[in-house]
Design a protein around this motif. Structure first.
Motif, short mmCIF file in Angstrom:
data_model
loop_
_atom_site.label_atom_id
_atom_site.label_comp_id
_atom_site.label_asym_id
_atom_site.label_seq_id
_atom_site.Cartn_x
_atom_site.Cartn_y
_atom_site.Cartn_z
N SER A 50 -78.80 -102.48 -36.01
CA SER A 50 -80.08 -102.59 -36.38
C SER A 50 -80.39 -103.72 -37.17
O SER A 50 -81.79 -104.52 -37.69
N LEU A 51 -79.40 -104.46 -38.09
CA LEU A 51 -79.06 -105.56 -38.19
C LEU A 51 -78.85 -106.28 -37.17
O LEU A 51 -78.55 -107.96 -37.92
N GLY A 52 -78.72 -106.52 -36.47
CA GLY A 52 -78.34 -107.66 -35.31
C GLY A 52 -76.65 -107.77 -34.81
O GLY A 52 -76.62 -108.98 -34.08
N VAL A 53 -76.06 -106.83 -35.50
CA VAL A 53 -74.46 -107.06 -35.42
C VAL A 53 -73.87 -105.77 -34.06
O VAL A 53 -74.62 -104.69 -33.88
N LYS A 54 -73.50 -106.66 -33.53
CA LYS A 54 -72.62 -105.48 -31.90
C LYS A 54 -71.65 -104.19 -33.50
O LYS A 54 -70.80 -105.70 -34.20
#
Length: 344
Positions: A50-54
């Motif tokens: 959700s924070l853009g971390v894969k």
């Protein structure tokens, strides 16, 4: 083909790794990064996403995943188990594959620790031996049996071979409560290991203390300032600067030094104020105490003395001192109470 820098990070849910990830997410060039983070926790993986971390779902035991993730990355940052030779070998194997496919050496920033320097003082004396991260010949006298040394050797030798640019960061006693959304959300661990271990041991024993007489000396560094060091190093690398790596690629995380007795004294005072230490004067943990209250560990028992000369020459400017370390004890104690790790 993506022109973004691909970063593979281990230890993202930990104290150091969470701090590194927090900095990467708020980096001025964050939109030019693709961050792949290793985690075994599905709930935390969802939060990271959700924070853009894969996320890569797995652990250090998943050697194929480590190798594949490292082979994909331009930069690997390891902030998990610094003693796992198999995991380090898998990551380096992946980075060698990256080099053979592209002809360009990828980057490794590996987290070790100044525990590699520790002697057998058991709190009974101070040492005059002070290591500098520019004195590689002295570092190379460390025995392979020293803590963290097997992986440090592996990483350094890989860098010397030339298929990867290796940089080893060696934090010392890290203190302070980590800050930021990753910690507020419970994704990453906000507390260190060594100082809380002595606080918890003293609390449970009902008397603050240390190993031996606490005459030994350790370096220290605040969590925010060790975060600064990683970013100084990272920024130099992504900007294309040629900086020491391989055999020369050691960077100590040291801002000041402290006498372990003084830390134990501060803990004893804090415990006594809450009625959990019989006096403000720390007393040694006996062998039985060590087994019962410290998990059998010799917590901060030896000397570990160093100077972060190379790190400072790179532009790292820590300003906090031993006074800040000692002042951190009470907030650390309050945080341990709030988290339920110790109970009134």
């Amino acid at each position: 083909m993506s022109t973004k820098t691909i970063i593979f990070l281990t230890g993202a849910t930990g104290y150091i790794g969470g701090t590194i990830l927090q900095r990467l997410l708020s980096h001025p060039k964050a939109d030019t990064f693709v961050i792949n983070a290793l985690t075994r926790d599905l709930n935390k993986a969802a939060q990271l996403s959700s924070l853009g971390v894969k996320t890569v779902i797995g652990s250090h035991s998943d050697l194929d995943k480590l190798e594949d993730s490292a082979a994909e990355a331009d930069i690997v940052i390891t902030a998990a188990d610094c003693d796992d030779v198999s995991a380090a070998t898998a990551i380096l194997r992946g980075q060698k594959k990256k080099f053979l496919e592209t002809g360009k050496a990828p980057i490794l920033i590996h987290t070790s620790g100044t525990g590699v320097l520790v002697d057998n003082a058991k709190g009974m004396y101070a040492s005059d031996v002070v290591y500098s991260d520019t004195d590689i010949s002295l570092i190379e006298t460390l025995k392979p049996s020293q803590p963290h040394r097997p992986v440090d050797i592996l990483v350094s030798e890989a860098g010397a071979e030339g298929y990867v640019k290796t940089h080893i960061v060696l934090p010392s006693t890290i203190y302070g409560i980590a800050q930021g959304s990753l910690f507020d959300k419970g994704i990453s661990n906000p507390q260190s290991v060594q100082v809380p271990a002595l606080i918890i041991g003293g609390w449970n024993r009902g008397q603050g203390g240390m190993i031996g007489q606490g005459k030994n000396i350790w370096p220290c560094v605040h969590i925010e300032e060790i975060g600064d060091l990683y970013m100084v190093l990272f920024d130099a690398l992504v900007s294309g600067q040629t900086i020491p790596n391989g055999r020369e690629g050691f960077y100590f995380g040291e801002s000041d030094h402290y006498l372990v007795y003084d830390l134990a004294k501060s803990i004893s005072v804090a415990l006594a104020e809450l009625g959990h230490s019989k006096s403000e004067e720390p007393i040694p943990f006996t062998d039985d105490d060590r087994q019962k209250y410290l998990g059998g560990r010799y917590v901060l028992a030896g000397n570990s003395r160093c100077r972060a000369d190379r790190a400072r020459a790179l532009g790292w400017k820590p300003s906090k001192t031993t006074k800040d370390l000692l002042a951190s004890v009470k907030p650390e104690l309050k945080a341990l109470l709030a988290s339920g790790r110790i109970k009134e």
